[in-house]
Enzyme design. Structure first.
Site, PDB file in Angstrom:
ATOM      1  N   LYS A 225       0.806  -1.217   0.000  1.00 59.07           N
ATOM      2  CA  LYS A 225       0.000   0.000   0.000  1.00 59.07           C
ATOM      3  C   LYS A 225       0.841   1.269   0.000  1.00 59.07           C
ATOM      4  CE  LYS A 225      -1.634  -1.232   4.061  1.00 59.07           C
ATOM      5  NZ  LYS A 225      -0.588  -2.203   4.514  1.00 59.07           N
ATOM      6  N   HIS A 354       0.821  -3.929  15.452  1.00 54.30           N
ATOM      7  CA  HIS A 354       1.383  -2.746  14.796  1.00 54.30           C
ATOM      8  C   HIS A 354       1.327  -1.619  15.815  1.00 54.30           C
ATOM      9  CE1 HIS A 354       2.361   0.386  11.998  1.00 54.30           C
ATOM     10  NE2 HIS A 354       2.231  -0.384  10.926  1.00 54.30           N
ATOM     11  N   GLU A 436       6.211  -5.608   8.468  1.00 54.05           N
ATOM     12  CA  GLU A 436       5.486  -5.019   7.339  1.00 54.05           C
ATOM     13  C   GLU A 436       6.004  -3.623   6.999  1.00 54.05           C
ATOM     14  OE1 GLU A 436       1.475  -4.938   8.684  1.00 54.05           O
ATOM     15  OE2 GLU A 436       1.389  -7.069   9.148  1.00 54.05           O
TER      16      GLU A 436
END
Length: 583
Positions: A225, A354, A436
């Protein structure tokens, strides 16, 4: 399969609430409070250990020593290296003035930006910070950096560089990138008024080398993304990275188009449509995240053999971007979610978290990993025996300069310490640990070039003839394009002025005189203002504003409002033979 959301939700609530029964009214009030209270699951800054980043300089040295050398291209001479590739793909607040370098146009495109370039005032957020950027040679007193081990995918990298026609440049310094852009515009004057992204593919490889050195147990899964540019994906695939996808389009780009093995992909969107889950099943992408009962019901209906990864909430209170208000299960919700997965016959294979983007409280990683271990233990107690994945999330800054490098090293040190404390390698030899990162790889790999295409000299009634109160400049990108990052990612883009190589040189001293100016985006929206009060030299149609470190959450968030081609700018690919010198 019929999804009875009401019955399943009630069952899970009963499983989670046996010990602490609440009345419906109290429960509703408590859920509302937790959904809006930032303090819930937030690790306060005071709880963080003070980490002294003694290895940040070493990391920068490691990065600085990694060079991409194409022996075949060198043997064939500079002509082949300069072949180049050009393709068209398928208001900021007021600020005090500081100085920015103006790149002088040069007939010799390989000469770079003159070190004696004039200075002109621009907004504080639009200047290269001395501690973050350096385009000159390294100080003579700098000690030689230790060599990085050779990359195992070097041959694959060379193939990627060749396939994208990446022209070889001396270094990743802004001056050398600007020189390549000027040379390219001279070769293609018909497109000198189009937005251009210059991608340095070798810089991505440097970021990967630094990652492996800092986090040897953690495999990067690039967050598509952040910037889905196919060339960036190709470089990362050649380096052996995995990919974090959040939509059908991203899954298709990685698995269907690039042919990446489904096992190297995680569908890390905790809230997916049933059609998205079915699409992942069609591609064979098994691992996907969840943090609600509703998500488990959808997975059970569309992909019952999927490997479910429980996402936890653990926010850094000081992070630039916090995600816990939207995603992540609270610690007390974990037993109920695991019980729901068990009841539905689903496979829970791992845990993710996260902590936010732009972390300042590095102690949050210790707490997040501790919570992850607690979730592993709870899953094992419930009979989930396939727990083999730990995803430590993203949000890492790109260590392309000493300041960001110190922040990255602090994060890496905290993660390494937490992993050793809660998942020691000797006891967890088969645990796969992934992350990530998106911004980490993409940010410093791209330079945005936005030409000036229209000018207005705003005058004041009754002023002397020729007196200009403000100069308005329209550039080819704006808030609906790459500069959406100002609104949504709290970025403060910095730029240099680059004189057009397709125009005559400006007169001596022209760049030294600054004028009150505004910089506008190209849409018809009056809110499309990139800088509303800055001081710039007299610019011409064709002169450009050049933004380094423009690869993260910029063009990826653009839309083609007004029918303008923000989403598909032109591209130039380069491969720097050495990194930008550090101060």
């Amino acid at each position: 399969m019929q999804m009875d959301l009401t019955a399943a939700a009630a069952a899970a609530r009963r499983a989670a609430d046996d010990d602490t029964p609440l009345s419906p009214a109290k429960r509703a009030a408590e859920l509302k409070r937790r959904s809006t209270d930032r303090s819930e699951s937030v690790v306060p800054p005071s709880s963080a250990p003070k980490l002294h980043c003694t290895f940040s300089a070493k990391l920068v040295d490691l990065m600085s020593n990694f060079s991409v050398v194409d022996a075949e291209a060198e043997s064939e001479g500079a002509a082949a290296a300069e072949a180049g590739f050009y393709a068209a793909s398928a208001g900021a607040p007021e600020a005090p003035a500081v100085a920015v370098a103006v790149a002088a146009a040069s007939d010799d495109a390989s000469s770079g930006v003159s070190e004696s370039a004039a200075l002109c005032p621009v907004p504080e957020g639009a200047a290269f910070a001395a501690e973050d950027e350096a385009s000159g040679p390294a100080p003579p007193s700098a000690a030689p950096a230790p060599a990085l081990p050779p990359l195992p995918a070097a041959a694959g990298l060379a193939s990627v560089f060749e396939s994208y026609g990446a022209r070889s440049i001396a270094s990743a310094a802004p001056a050398d990138v600007a020189a390549a852009v000027r040379a390219h515009l001279k070769e293609h004057p018909a497109v000198c008024l189009d937005t251009l992204y210059a991608y340095d593919l070798a810089q991505v490889a440097r970021m990967h080398a630094a990652w492996i050195a800092a986090l040897p147990r953690v495999t990067p899964y690039y967050a598509v993304k952040c910037n889905p540019e196919p060339a960036l994906l190709a470089v990362l695939e050649a380096l052996g990275c995995g990919f974090d996808c959040a939509s059908q389009v991203e899954l298709s780009a990685v698995v269907a188009r690039m042919g990446v093995a489904p096992g190297r992909v995680i569908f890390a969107n905790p809230s997916k449509r049933p059609a998205d889950i079915a699409f992942a099943r069609k591609l064979g992408v098994e691992r996907t995240t969840f943090d609600t009962e509703c998500e488990l019901l959808k997975i059970a209906a569309a992909y019952p053999s999927a490997g479910c990864v429980l996402r936890l909430r653990c926010d850094d209170a000081g992070a630039q971007v916090q995600l816990g208000l939207k995603y992540g299960a609270e610690p007390h919700e974990v037993p109920g979610l695991l019980a729901a997965a068990k009841r539905l016959g689903l496979r829970v294979v791992g845990v993710s978290f996260h902590v936010g983007s732009g972390v300042r409280n590095y102690g949050v990683y210790a707490e997040a990993v501790r919570r992850a271990r607690a979730a592993f233990d709870a899953a094992a107690a419930m009979g989930f025996h396939e727990m083999a994945l730990l995803d430590v999330g993203g949000g890492f800054v790109a260590p392309h300069a000493p300041g960001p490098a110190a922040a990255f090293v602090a994060s890496a040190a905290a993660i390494n310490s937490a992993l050793e404390a809660h998942f020691p390698e000797a006891e967890w030899p088969h645990l796969q640990i992934i992350s990530e990162p998106g911004r980490y790889f993409a940010e410093s790999a791209a330079t945005l070039v936005a030409p000036v295409y229209s000018i207005r000299h705003r005058t004041v009634e009754g002023a002397a003839a020729g007196e200009v109160a403000r100069r308005d400049y329209w550039i080819t990108d704006g808030l609906y394009g790459s500069f959406n990052c100002i609104l949504y990612d709290d970025q403060h883009p910095t730029f240099r002025v680059m004189r057009s190589p397709c125009l005559p040189p400006v007169g001596r001293g022209a760049d030294a005189q600054a004028h009150a100016s505004a910089v506008w985006g190209p849409t018809c929206d009056s809110a499309d203002c990139v800088y509303n009060d800055c001081a710039l030299p007299e610019l011409r149609v064709g002169d450009c504003l050049v933004f380094s470190n423009a690869g993260a959450y910029t063009v990826a968030g653009a839309c083609d409002f007004n029918g303008l081609p923000f989403c598909n700018p032109r591209k130039l690919f380069v491969a720097s033979r050495s990194p930008a010198p550090t101060a």
